[in-house]
Design a protein around this motif. Sequence first.
Motif, PDB file in Angstrom:
ATOM      1  N   ASP A 112      16.739  48.812  20.263  1.00 11.94           N
ATOM      2  CA  ASP A 112      17.312  48.997  21.819  1.00 11.94           C
ATOM      3  C   ASP A 112      16.764  50.170  21.817  1.00 11.94           C
ATOM      4  OD1 ASP A 112      18.737  47.202  22.197  1.00 11.94           O
ATOM      5  OD2 ASP A 112      20.371  48.088  22.294  1.00 11.94           O
ATOM      6  N   LEU A 113      16.085  51.050  21.056  1.00  8.13           N
ATOM      7  CA  LEU A 113      15.463  52.851  20.489  1.00  8.13           C
ATOM      8  C   LEU A 113      14.069  52.249  20.189  1.00  8.13           C
ATOM      9  CD1 LEU A 113      18.072  55.215  18.770  1.00  8.13           C
ATOM     10  CD2 LEU A 113      17.424  54.942  21.518  1.00  8.13           C
ATOM     11  N   GLY A 114      13.781  51.316  19.769  1.00 13.06           N
ATOM     12  CA  GLY A 114      12.376  50.401  19.951  1.00 13.06           C
ATOM     13  C   GLY A 114      11.770  50.650  18.370  1.00 13.06           C
ATOM     14  N   ILE A 115      13.242  50.403  17.819  1.00 10.78           N
ATOM     15  CA  ILE A 115      13.029  50.720  15.898  1.00 10.78           C
ATOM     16  C   ILE A 115      13.510  48.525  15.929  1.00 10.78           C
ATOM     17  CG2 ILE A 115      13.958  51.371  13.770  1.00 10.78           C
ATOM     18  CD1 ILE A 115      15.045  54.372  14.711  1.00 10.78           C
ATOM     19  N   GLU A 116      12.193  48.432  15.592  1.00 11.35           N
ATOM     20  CA  GLU A 116      12.940  47.345  15.170  1.00 11.35           C
ATOM     21  C   GLU A 116      12.450  46.631  13.735  1.00 11.35           C
ATOM     22  OE1 GLU A 116       9.853  45.045  18.439  1.00 11.35           O
ATOM     23  OE2 GLU A 116      11.413  45.577  20.084  1.00 11.35           O
TER      24      GLU A 116
END
Length: 146
Positions: A33-37
């Motif tokens: 959700d924070l863009g850390i995939e």
Amino acid sequence: MASPSHAPQGRSPNYAIAQLPGLSPEDSQKLVDLGIETTLQLVRQTQTPDQQQQLANQLQTHLQHVKKWSALANLARVASVGCHYCGMLLYAGVATPEQLATTPLPRLHRQLMKLHISTMQNKDLCPSLNDVMVWIQDAQQLTGRR
């Protein structure tokens, strides 16, 4: 989930964040959700203590969790270690690819053997001396140490 992208010589493999050991599905989703995939994104966003603290605050979790996840993702950069063995190495006291690159082979294999005997009462599941040698060589290549 996704398997690692196969990295060209000298490049780090990259794993879906959900493949990182010790990461709950809830924490994995919070990171996404924070863009850390991916593991490399986590490494890049936790390089400094300030970045680690900021991420812990955003996730509303303990700093120690973020430090552990960051160390695991960093170790997963070693091609032959990946997400499969990074937890074992961290638990055995190896926290970075640089440390792996400079740890003497016999000592590290002994540590791993003790870990397997103490936690699983079975040394047969311990990685072979040759496997550990490859980890060290890959870490040396990744870090530029020989």
